[in-house]
Design a protein around this motif. Sequence first.
Motif, mmCIF file in Angstrom:
data_model
loop_
_atom_site.group_PDB
_atom_site.id
_atom_site.type_symbol
_atom_site.label_atom_id
_atom_site.label_comp_id
_atom_site.label_asym_id
_atom_site.label_seq_id
_atom_site.Cartn_x
_atom_site.Cartn_y
_atom_site.Cartn_z
ATOM 1 N N MET A 1 -29.011 -6.062 -10.830
ATOM 2 C CA MET A 1 -28.889 -6.977 -10.798
ATOM 3 C C MET A 1 -30.174 -7.197 -9.453
ATOM 4 O O MET A 1 -30.711 -7.172 -8.763
ATOM 5 C CB MET A 1 -27.373 -7.260 -10.171
ATOM 6 N N ASP A 5 -31.044 -13.101 -10.721
ATOM 7 C CA ASP A 5 -29.988 -13.230 -11.449
ATOM 8 C C ASP A 5 -28.832 -13.773 -10.703
ATOM 9 O O ASP A 5 -28.473 -13.734 -10.928
ATOM 10 C CB ASP A 5 -30.331 -11.708 -12.280
ATOM 11 N N LYS A 8 -29.381 -16.912 -9.521
ATOM 12 C CA LYS A 8 -29.054 -17.299 -11.031
ATOM 13 C C LYS A 8 -27.762 -17.459 -11.034
ATOM 14 O O LYS A 8 -26.408 -18.702 -11.519
ATOM 15 C CB LYS A 8 -29.497 -17.012 -12.320
ATOM 16 N N LYS A 9 -27.053 -17.074 -10.651
ATOM 17 C CA LYS A 9 -25.239 -16.640 -11.215
ATOM 18 C C LYS A 9 -24.531 -17.736 -10.243
ATOM 19 O O LYS A 9 -25.124 -18.046 -8.604
ATOM 20 C CB LYS A 9 -24.237 -15.116 -10.276
ATOM 21 N N GLN A 10 -23.976 -18.271 -10.357
ATOM 22 C CA GLN A 10 -22.481 -19.526 -10.548
ATOM 23 C C GLN A 10 -21.276 -18.849 -10.183
ATOM 24 O O GLN A 10 -20.702 -17.922 -10.953
ATOM 25 C CB GLN A 10 -22.572 -20.723 -10.287
ATOM 26 N N GLN A 32 -20.576 -17.607 -19.296
ATOM 27 C CA GLN A 32 -22.013 -17.562 -19.198
ATOM 28 C C GLN A 32 -22.197 -17.169 -18.036
ATOM 29 O O GLN A 32 -22.110 -18.677 -17.274
ATOM 30 C CB GLN A 32 -22.678 -17.301 -20.219
ATOM 31 N N ASP A 33 -22.864 -16.059 -16.823
ATOM 32 C CA ASP A 33 -23.142 -16.339 -15.828
ATOM 33 C C ASP A 33 -22.621 -17.091 -14.557
ATOM 34 O O ASP A 33 -22.964 -17.850 -13.967
ATOM 35 C CB ASP A 33 -24.701 -17.638 -15.674
ATOM 36 N N PHE A 34 -21.417 -17.196 -14.764
ATOM 37 C CA PHE A 34 -20.346 -17.593 -13.781
ATOM 38 C C PHE A 34 -19.149 -16.011 -13.608
ATOM 39 O O PHE A 34 -18.903 -14.982 -14.109
ATOM 40 C CB PHE A 34 -19.102 -18.793 -14.575
ATOM 41 N N GLU A 35 -18.907 -16.524 -12.006
ATOM 42 C CA GLU A 35 -18.206 -15.163 -12.009
ATOM 43 C C GLU A 35 -16.323 -16.553 -10.708
ATOM 44 O O GLU A 35 -17.164 -17.581 -10.256
ATOM 45 C CB GLU A 35 -18.791 -14.338 -10.821
ATOM 46 N N LYS A 92 -15.189 -11.001 -12.433
ATOM 47 C CA LYS A 92 -15.008 -11.628 -14.273
ATOM 48 C C LYS A 92 -14.462 -11.528 -14.758
ATOM 49 O O LYS A 92 -13.645 -10.063 -14.832
ATOM 50 C CB LYS A 92 -17.158 -10.464 -14.628
#
Length: 336
Positions: A1, A5, A8-10, A32-35, A92
Amino acid sequence: MGIGDFIKKQFIDVLQWNEDGDGVLAWRYPMQDFEIQYGAKLTVRESQMAVFVNEGKVADVFGPGLHTLNTNTLPVLTYLQNWDKLFESPFKSDVYFFSTRLQLGRKWGTPQAVTVRDKDFGMVRLRAFGMYSYKLADPKRFFTEISGTRDRYTVEDMEMQLRNLVVSTMSSTLGSSEAPFLDMAANLGVMSETVKAAMTPVFERYGVAMDNFVVESISLPEELQKALDTRISMGMVGNMATYTQYQTANAIPLAAQNEGGLAGIGASLGAGLSMGQVMTEAMRSAQAGMAPVAALAAEAPELRLGKLKSLLDGGLITQADYDAAKAEVIKQITGG
């Protein structure tokens, strides 16, 4: 990663579903794009349940309340992910919220008439209509059997599936019922309970609990309903001879008040009887007291033809039966 990225990840600290309207049974939290942050808060409101899904497999299920997400509250997910007791990093997972509110006023009906054997009418075709209500009771089973991985699953999506189940069970119940139609119509409550008992395990298979089921009406085809109405009307009249006698007795004094005197009785009777017949019968009734005035009227060919026509219109005899009986009556009139 890459670093982009990562930036960008939230991370999610609070998971909740603010329902913005009716009609949604299942809703997937946008991931999407979240953890999910370890120790995040999960809010499940009354009339909701939440399910965590890991790689397509249902893990943990949460009922109403405020939940802190960690290895203690996510035992199945912890096992699937092989987390150790010191796990404290974001993770995730797909999270689905389910509405457990009652879904009221759902309509059902048999699109095609169901053929049954009735002891009063023989082979008849019946149609039935009504309403039912249900609620989602087992979100894990519902997810596995019905909603799956869709972003949202609505009441309308569910409607076709449940309606087909209801109609199929209702058709089987009508087809196997030994109760005559008149008893069915008089005991819709019993029929409703019978179908509800049959439907309950069918709904449970999909994680749905039936709350109520009502049969509002069971109806016959139009032509058979007309025949039934004719039979009911004849039953309300009672004994035809006594009814005709009553009409005759009322017609005589009324006719005497008219300008034509007793001559008007022929029109009042409406049976085509001659004046001589009416007067003779009237005098005979006066002498005999209780002698049936309607005896001659009941045997009058014109009245018999009228009765035959009523039976034909009511669907109680065939055209061939009517033609044969009509020919016999005309033969008696003409002396042929």
